[in-house]
Design a protein around this motif. Structure first.
Motif, PDB file in Angstrom:
ATOM      1  N   ASP A   1      -6.241  -1.606  -4.948  1.00  0.00           N
ATOM      2  CA  ASP A   1      -5.756  -2.071  -3.654  1.00  0.00           C
ATOM      3  C   ASP A   1      -6.547  -3.090  -2.892  1.00  0.00           C
ATOM      4  OD1 ASP A   1      -4.054  -2.469  -1.272  1.00  0.00           O
ATOM      5  OD2 ASP A   1      -3.880  -0.299  -1.182  1.00  0.00           O
ATOM      6  N   GLU A   2      -6.335  -4.333  -3.159  1.00  0.00           N
ATOM      7  CA  GLU A   2      -7.284  -5.711  -2.526  1.00  0.00           C
ATOM      8  C   GLU A   2      -8.695  -5.597  -2.999  1.00  0.00           C
ATOM      9  OE1 GLU A   2      -6.104  -7.031   1.228  1.00  0.00           O
ATOM     10  OE2 GLU A   2      -4.119  -6.241   1.008  1.00  0.00           O
TER      11      GLU A   2
ATOM     12  N   GLN B   1      -7.768   0.279  -0.007  1.00  0.00           N
ATOM     13  CA  GLN B   1      -7.700  -1.085   0.741  1.00  0.00           C
ATOM     14  C   GLN B   1      -8.542  -0.984   1.603  1.00  0.00           C
ATOM     15  OE1 GLN B   1      -3.999  -2.036   2.465  1.00  0.00           O
ATOM     16  NE2 GLN B   1      -4.911  -3.958   3.499  1.00  0.00           N
TER      17      GLN B   1
ATOM     18  N   THR C   1       0.868  -1.314  -0.253  1.00  0.00           N
ATOM     19  CA  THR C   1       0.034   0.087   0.018  1.00  0.00           C
ATOM     20  C   THR C   1       1.056   1.331   0.114  1.00  0.00           C
ATOM     21  OG1 THR C   1      -1.908  -1.145   0.908  1.00  0.00           O
ATOM     22  CG2 THR C   1      -2.068   1.343   1.462  1.00  0.00           C
TER      23      THR C   1
HETATM   24 MG   LIG Z   1      -1.923  -2.767   2.172  1.00  0.00          MG
END
Ligand SMILES: [Mg+2]
Ligand SMILES: Nc1ncnc2c1ncn2[C@@H]1O[C@H](COP(=O)(O)OP(=O)(O)OP(=O)(O)O)[C@@H](O)[C@H]1O
Lengths: 262, 348
Positions: free
Chosen positions: A182-183, A91, A44
């Motif tokens: 992000d994810e 995220q 991240t």
């Molecule tokens: Mg992360």
């Protein structure tokens, strides 16, 4: 390789912690690149450096929009990165939750529009035309991720999976050339994850390059053309999914010391 | 239900328009109503910062004071017309807003609130001590009332008369205040439903996500500050030419707090809420001012009542009376069209 993004020797220090040390890799234009690594590896942080949230302590980040010369964008403000064509999702979902689904996406048109205070108060013809175009663009992106019918509901009323899709729609509405996810599959059920895979391919189909942080290895191995592996802020591997899977350092990072020899 | 609410709204508006013309009108009531409208303007102006942008501003009264003194001084020294003073006072308020905002808006949260508080105290100190300009604590008495000079229209029509109307008593001020409230309301609702308003709300909801959507946080906060302080100064200019006397202690910190209470009571970020909050707190203040001495309490204890109301509101309606943000957006024609389009798609 035609690289849209080249990360060159980037380090990021938080006090005594090196969240990234001398990381270099390139992102191929028009492909899906996966950024993987254990928790706290610095994934991240890398996104935040590229998106302008953090200024790298050291190193260069070159962005090539495909027209002009590559630019060193390290340290540029997030809004300028967005204007250049780099969009991202978060995220831990960061929606404007008191606003409607539509308004979340309309805000993303900010960098592509120009009405100011006076235009808004006087409702000039150009301001009104712009407002109409903003709604059309927002709806187009909402339909693209399958949320068109929820446009006027509060963003907070969406399911978790739909909130992730809304973040993607919001990022796409900035007209990016590169999108950092992000994810995106975190918290999604298998059916939603399947739909997400289709969505990511559709994003690629729009000519947008994708970089993906993801913990679901099966998913990553299946859809990414290249992988970059971070561990403790250091890049430990880089290559095709097959190469990375066979790399002993990667196995060790994920499964612990000795696992590679087992 | 909706229809009834609409009818009630128009009835209220008609009653408000007609009241000063009725035989049983009361000067004191008119005065309080004008005061309410001044605070409505203040509350709508302040609402931009904590309501739209999530910035706690404890120094709003400073700009109210700047507007009032700008108007007062220009009137007594240059005998300038109110209609010319209004834009100058607004610009002066906005200028000070930018001068204060530009260096401080990079501060976050509590630090910003403290700086704004300090600024408003500084304004009061300046007004009290710079006697050469402001006459200090004595204040500025004898400010001329507003007058409307349309002799140019008479000349245009070939009438050889002086068409000049001087405001006397509360009635003309009452109608002017209504126009002022209506205009500020129009500006605020239009801004709320625009690229600018959305950028502000995005900053309030999540600054990092707003920046990632392309919003320049600093620039948009400075714009918010300029618009908000300009509106505060507008209310100040009206005040100076209405009360005809201004002094530094009319712009003490309490006023900032009162306006903030109005905005919070109405619902942060809701323009209608700011209007209702002002009406409730000013009306209540007047009632208490009369009632408390009868109970043997000093009139100042009404501030305790304000505090109590805030506690009760925070306990039972933490988001205020009106909770909807971006309300005017939902009522815009474009959104109504979209709603119809989506409904048609669902049935198809
Ligand atoms: Mg992360
Ligand atoms: N703003 C910050 N200040 C201080 N330390 C930070 C900051 N942001 C991240 N870190 C630290 O940097 C390291 C890398 O964090 P990062 O969030 O990049 O990891 P990640 O790879 O995304 O992990 P995860 O898979 O858990 O999301 C962690 O040790 C984290 O605590």
């Amino acid at each position: 390789m035609d690289a849209i993004l080249t990360v060159d020797g980037v380090s990021k220090r938080f006090g005594g912690l090196m969240a990234l040390s001398d990381v270099s890799f390139a992102v191929e234009r028009g492909a899906i690149t996966g950024l993987i690594g254990p928790n706290g590896a610095g994934k991240t942080t890398m996104f935040n450096c590229v998106a302008g949230i953090y200024t790298p302590t050291d190193g260069r980040i070159l962005f090539a929009d495909g027209v002009g010369e590559p630019l060193n964008v390290a340290g540029r403000k997030p809004e300028r990165m967005t204007a250049l064509g780099v969009a991202r999702t978060f995220q831990n979902i960061r929606l404007f939750s008191a606003l409607t689904v539509l308004d979340n996406v309309r805000i993303a048109r900010h960098c592509r529009t120009s009405a100011n205070f006076f235009g808004s108060v006087l409702r000039t013809p150009s301001q009104r035309a712009e407002e109409r175009a903003i709604i059309d663009a927002a709806m187009e992106n909402l339909d693209f991720v399958g949320l068109g019918e929820t446009a006027l509901s509060p963003a907070a009323s969406l399911s978790y999976g739909d909130q992730r899709r809304l973040e993607i729609a919001r990022a796409l509405a900035t007209d990016p050339r590169l999108i950092l996810l992000d994810e995106p599959a975190a918290g999604m059920n298998p059916r939603e994850t399947e739909a997400l895979v289709d969505l990511i391919h559709a994003i690629l189909g729009r000519g947008v390059t994708v970089v993906l942080i993801e913990h679901d290895m099966k998913l990553v191995m299946r859809i990414c053309k290249r992988l970059v592996v971070l561990d403790h802020g250091i890049k430990i591997a880089d290559g095709s999914p097959q190469e990375v899977r066979a790399n002993p350092d990667v196995i060790e990072a994920y499964l612990g010391k000795g696992a590679a020899h087992a | 239900m909706r229809g009834a609410a609409h009818t009630l709204k128009y009835l209220l508006l008609a009653a408000a328009l007609a009241y000063p013309l009725l035989p049983f009108r009361d000067v004191y009531v008119l005065h309080v109503l004008v005061l309410i409208m001044v605070y409505m303007v203040l509350a709508m102006g302040l609402n931009i910062l904590p309501g739209f942008c999530g910035l706690l501003d404890l120094g709003f009264v400073g700009f109210y004071g700047i507007g009032a003194y700008t108007a007062g001084l220009l009137t007594i020294h240059y005998n300038m017309s109110f209609w010319l003073i209004v834009p100058l006072a607004v610009l002066n308020g906005a200028l000070f807003g930018v001068l204060l905002g530009a260096p401080t808006l990079r501060l976050v949260g509590d630090y910003f609130a403290i700086v704004t508080f300090g600024f408003s105290e500084l304004v009061v100190l300046f007004l009290t001590n710079e006697i050469w300009l402001t006459r200090g604590p004595l204040g500025i008495p004898g400010i001329a009332p507003i007058s409307l000079d349309v002799t140019w229209l008479a000349t245009l029509l070939g009438v050889d008369e002086r068409w000049r109307y001087a405001f006397r008593g509360e009635v003309p001020y009452y109608y002017l205040a209504m126009v002022m409230v209506a205009l500020v309301f129009l500006v605020m609702t239009r801004v709320e439903d625009s690229r600018l308003g959305r950028a502000w709300l995005a900053i309030r909801e999540d600054p990092m996500a707003a920046a990632s959507c392309g919003v320049n946080l600093f620039a948009y906060k400075v714009i918010a500050f300029a618009v908000s302080t300009g509106i505060g100064a507008l209310a100040g200019a009206f005040l100076a030419r209405w009360t005809l006397f201004i002094s530094p202690d009319m712009f003490k910190f309490w006023e900032s707090f009162l306006v903030l209470c109005m905005v919070v009571l109405g619902g942060l970020g809701n323009i209608r809420g700011a209007l209702v909050g002002s009406a409730i707190l000013i009306a209540l203040g007047e009632v208490l001012r009369v009632a408390l001495p009868k109970l043997g309490l000093p009139a100042e204890t009404r501030f305790l009542a304000y505090g109590l109301i805030m506690v009760v509101i925070m306990r039972f309606r933490p988001h205020g009376l009106f909770t909807q943000v971006a309300e005017s957006t939902m009522q815009s024609g474009l959104i109504k069209d979209l709603r119809a389009r989506i409904a048609a798609r669902r049935t198809a």
